[in-house]
Design an enzyme around this catalytic site. Structure first.
Site, mmCIF file in Angstrom:
data_model
loop_
_atom_site.group_PDB
_atom_site.id
_atom_site.type_symbol
_atom_site.label_atom_id
_atom_site.label_comp_id
_atom_site.label_asym_id
_atom_site.label_seq_id
_atom_site.Cartn_x
_atom_site.Cartn_y
_atom_site.Cartn_z
ATOM 1 N N ARG A 285 0.840 -1.204 0.000
ATOM 2 C CA ARG A 285 0.000 0.000 0.000
ATOM 3 C C ARG A 285 0.873 1.251 0.000
ATOM 4 O O ARG A 285 0.569 2.223 -0.681
ATOM 5 C CB ARG A 285 -0.952 0.001 1.202
ATOM 6 C CG ARG A 285 -2.037 -1.060 1.115
ATOM 7 C CD ARG A 285 -3.012 -0.960 2.269
ATOM 8 N NE ARG A 285 -3.860 0.215 2.161
ATOM 9 C CZ ARG A 285 -4.674 0.632 3.136
ATOM 10 N NH1 ARG A 285 -4.730 -0.024 4.282
ATOM 11 N NH2 ARG A 285 -5.423 1.713 2.958
ATOM 12 N N CYS B 31 -1.192 5.833 9.103
ATOM 13 C CA CYS B 31 -1.551 4.525 8.550
ATOM 14 C C CYS B 31 -2.626 4.752 7.505
ATOM 15 O O CYS B 31 -2.574 5.715 6.750
ATOM 16 C CB CYS B 31 -1.990 3.577 9.662
ATOM 17 S SG CYS B 31 -3.470 4.119 10.548
#
Length: 296
Positions: A185, A243
């Site tokens: 990611r 995050c």
């Protein structure tokens, strides 16, 4: 007790110690944050098998607020709303709290961070989560949960530092923003939730899953210190954490605390950044992206 051991004792509890505390005269409030990306409602699994006396906490509605897309998927809740929730959970003034989940603390750490941000001094994470409780052979409850007696805790916000997107960009420009999502990611190879893939330019990849051992417990503090030193940070330094939406970043914040650093949470994290088309995006394994300082 040396400093690393004292930090772990202040922020973590093992299963056998928690069992002893629950059998004592002043048991802690135990909060079960049964949540995972793609499985946000954990009521059924909490009801089926839980630490006796623990109370289910809904991360989506009780540990997060709601706002514009640029606030991220899990913005911080209003302090009044968090206080009302904590009282529903039975938290009283001056009472100890232990938080846990069934994903090695990666979601329960959100409650650990939020309650400390709100001014509670004694909040600890069950190291290893429900798996550690099971491994210790301790009993699990499976009957219908009983609502706790309401508490009277008073909360306030701001006890721990945070940054908005501008502050995150400033930290990243100095190499002090850690992106704790999975590497694919961070690199922009996949993005299952948010509208753009990649990372904040200048942010360093530091997947928080790498701070856990094979059993789901946190690795030793010396290992954490070595890990964060390799990323260019030093004990006592302020280090930003980001995050997907501010959940696993709270777990990373805990690991930074245990290594002697001062975490600064970006609550909106990538979900806030990616929803603002004015924000540049970097892709690839390098902090500034594979095509230059601010590849889009």
């Amino acid at each position: 007790m040396d400093a690393p051991a004292a930090l772990r004792a202040a922020h973590l509890v093992d299963a056998s110690t928690l069992a002893a505390l629950l059998a004592g005269d002043a048991p802690p409030v135990v909060l079960d944050v049964r949540w995972a990306l793609g499985a946000p409602d954990g009521r059924a699994t909490h009801r089926a098998a839980r630490v006796p006396g623990s109370t289910y906490v809904d991360l989506e509605t009780e540990l997060a607020g709601h706002g514009a897309p640029t606030d991220g998927r899990h913005p911080l809740p209003d302090v009044a709303d968090l206080q009302a929730a904590a009282r529903r959970w039975g938290v009283g003034a001056g009472q100890a709290v232990v938080v846990l989940d069934d994903v090695a603390g990666l979601s329960a750490a959100r409650a650990w961070w939020l309650l400390r941000w709100a001014g509670l001094a004694d909040v600890r994470l069950l190291d290893g989560g429900l798996a550690a409780w099971r491994a210790a052979g301790l009993p699990l409850a499976s009957s219908d949960p009983v609502a706790p007696a309401p508490g009277d805790v008073v909360l306030r916000g701001g006890a721990l530092p945070t940054v908005d997107a501008d502050g995150a960009a400033a930290l990243a420009s100095r190499g002090r923003l850690l992106d704790v999502r999975a590497g694919e990611r961070y690199r922009g190879e996949t993005e299952p939730v948010d509208p753009r893939a990649g990372h904040v330019p200048g942010a360093l990849s530091a997947p928080t899953a790498e701070t856990l051992d094979a059993a789901g417990a946190l690795v030793p503090s010396t290992t954490l210190d070595e890990r964060f030193a390799a990323l260019g940070t030093a004990p006592g330094e302020r280090v930003g954490v980001s995050c997907g939406s501010g959940v696993t970043a709270a777990h990373a914040a805990l690991t930074l605390v245990l290594s002697g650093r001062e975490p600064v949470l970006f609550p909106g994290s990538w979900s806030a950044w990616a929803n603002d088309p004015a924000r540049p995006v970097a892709v690839g394994a390098e902090p500034w992206g594979s095509d230059g300082p601010t590849s889009a």
